[in-house]
Write a protein that holds these residues in place. Structure first.
Motif, mmCIF file in Angstrom:
data_model
loop_
_atom_site.group_PDB
_atom_site.id
_atom_site.type_symbol
_atom_site.label_atom_id
_atom_site.label_comp_id
_atom_site.label_asym_id
_atom_site.label_seq_id
_atom_site.Cartn_x
_atom_site.Cartn_y
_atom_site.Cartn_z
ATOM 1 N N LYS A 1 0.831 -1.202 0.000
ATOM 2 C CA LYS A 1 0.000 0.000 0.000
ATOM 3 C C LYS A 1 0.867 1.253 0.000
ATOM 4 O O LYS A 1 0.603 2.214 -0.737
ATOM 5 C CB LYS A 1 -0.925 -0.008 1.214
ATOM 6 N N ASP B 1 -8.213 -7.244 -10.355
ATOM 7 C CA ASP B 1 -7.009 -6.526 -9.955
ATOM 8 C C ASP B 1 -5.957 -6.525 -11.057
ATOM 9 O O ASP B 1 -5.050 -5.690 -11.041
ATOM 10 C CB ASP B 1 -6.412 -7.180 -8.705
ATOM 11 N N GLU C 1 -10.025 4.879 -5.959
ATOM 12 C CA GLU C 1 -9.766 3.945 -4.868
ATOM 13 C C GLU C 1 -9.832 2.497 -5.336
ATOM 14 O O GLU C 1 -9.176 1.624 -4.773
ATOM 15 C CB GLU C 1 -10.721 4.185 -3.702
ATOM 16 N N ARG C 2 -10.625 2.212 -6.378
ATOM 17 C CA ARG C 2 -10.684 0.861 -6.942
ATOM 18 C C ARG C 2 -9.368 0.540 -7.637
ATOM 19 O O ARG C 2 -8.823 -0.560 -7.499
ATOM 20 C CB ARG C 2 -11.865 0.769 -7.929
ATOM 21 N N GLU D 1 -6.757 -0.034 -4.919
ATOM 22 C CA GLU D 1 -6.946 -1.351 -4.309
ATOM 23 C C GLU D 1 -6.377 -2.453 -5.202
ATOM 24 O O GLU D 1 -5.676 -3.360 -4.737
ATOM 25 C CB GLU D 1 -8.433 -1.591 -4.064
#
Length: 402
Positions: free
Chosen positions: A58, A337, A369-370, A373
């Motif tokens: 992150k 992803d 934010e997607r 992630e």
């Protein structure tokens, strides 16, 4: 040669320490033997290690530009065996590369040189993937190990042995991801997936999928495909978008069972198929937010969700899926992803997909934010496989088991 070996060993040990890749003794014990069919195998990464890895990923992603985040969620492909040409292709910062038959040179040493060339940033190597199921779908030389066609009729221990050997072969080549575990099942010999499936009923397939997963995760990040299951949807998704009317309750009792077993066994990736369960969502699962919710919320999958080759959507002939960039943005928005592009891919395709994903995130049509992630999950897996490769590379003379 000896100095180079010592240097590589020292670097490997340092990288493994830095990455904080923690392997539990219980998981190691279960990995070297046949998996239990009465319980869920231990995760190969401890809870504290997994949390630390995610935190590091992150932090790394938050330092990236939007364009860099977009690049890391794309796994590209071009043909050829010239290491310098493939390295140049990867200099755009793509998160991964999939090797197909046209990328495999004659010898293992040449293949090792090629996979090494794909790493532009040694601090964060890309995911290097291959479809090495064995049998009908084999890219690498030297895989004479039993495959699904025979394994489905043999004791589960034979699946463990075959995929331990297969995982070792893949890892020795410098490949870190195997798209090699077919969790679909069917009892229809006329189905295109029959010869690649590990079972003809839910329970038999589940046992063998779990065994294959545990065996491979010793060496590489393994993948379950093609979620939510090709067996119930007649037709070949390489040429069309197969569809079924099966409802969610029937799916939970049948097609879901091998996927749940593989997830519980610790599969690192889940590949979404271009097939539709119309009663659940008319969209192909690869573009369906609903199917991503089901995998995460019902089956507990926490790893990297990856599309099957988006080029297959183009090959379906459906005009709704004629633009690979639009497909890529929709796939990330749905919950994938990592997006994969092979059929129809050229030197510019991946770059166009990256630009399209970044533009969508900047415009807000793809929630930023997607994208973050997705990039975090991919970067975490890149860090994890880098550490695993570091441990593996300490052994210069390792041979496959079995």
């Amino acid at each position: 040669m000896e100095n180079r070996r010592r240097g590589r060993t020292a670097s490997a040990l340092a990288l493994a320490a830095v990455m904080g890749f923690f392997v539990s003794s219980a998981a190691t014990a279960s990995a070297v033997g046949a998996p239990s069919t009465s319980g869920i195998p231990e995760s190969t990464v401890s809870t504290s290690g997994s949390e630390l890895l995610t935190a590091r990923a992150k932090a790394r992603v938050q330092e990236m530009t939007v364009a860099e985040q977009a690049a890391t969620v794309v796994m590209g492909h071009v043909a050829g065996t010239d290491p310098s040409a493939l390295r140049s292709y990867m200099e755009s910062g793509l998160g991964g590369f999939i090797l197909m038959g046209a990328n495999i040179p004659a010898t293992e040493a040449e293949l090792q040189a090629l996979t090494a060339a794909l790493t532009v940033d040694p601090g964060l190597p890309p995911l290097i993937a291959v479809d090495q199921e064995g049998g009908f779908v084999s890219r690498l030389h030297g895989d004479g190990f039993p495959a699904s066609l025979s394994l489905k009729g043999l004791p589960v221990a034979e699946t463990s042995a075959a995929f331990t050997a297969r995982g070792s072969l893949v890892a020795r080549a410098g490949i870190t991801v195997n798209f090699g575990t077919v969790a679909d099942y069917t009892d229809d010999p006329g189905s295109f997936i029959h010869g690649r499936a590990l079972g003809t009923d839910p329970a038999a397939a589940a046992e063998r999928v779990a065994a294959a997963t545990v065996a491979q995760e010793q060496f590489v990040a393994s993948t379950l495909k093609h979620f939510p299951g090709h067996g119930a949807a007649p037709g070949d998704s390489h040429h069309a978008i197969p569809s079924t009317t099966m409802g969610i309750e029937e799916w939970r009792a049948t097609a879901a069972v091998p996927f749940a077993a593989g997830i519980d066994a610790g599969a690192s990736l889940l590949m979404y198929g271009h097939l539709a369960y119309a009663a659940v969502d008319p969209l192909p699962a690869s573009l369906s937010p609903r199917w991503h919710e089901i995998a995460r919320d019902e089956l507990g999958f926490t790893g990297v969700a990856v599309t099957d080759d988006l080029g297959m959507l183009l090959s379906s002939g459906d005009p709704a899926y004629a633009d690979p960039v639009t497909n890529a943005v929709a796939a990330i928005a749905a919950g994938n992803d990592l997006v994969l592009m092979i059929a129809g891919s050229d030197a510019q395709t991946a770059g166009s997909m990256v630009a399209g994903i970044a533009a969508a995130a900047e415009a807000g049509t793809l929630p930023p934010e997607r994208l973050e992630e997705a990039a975090t999950r991919v970067v975490a897996l890149r860090m994890q496989t880098a550490a695993a490769t570091a441990r593996w590379s300490i052994c210069d003379d390792c041979e496959p088991v079995g």
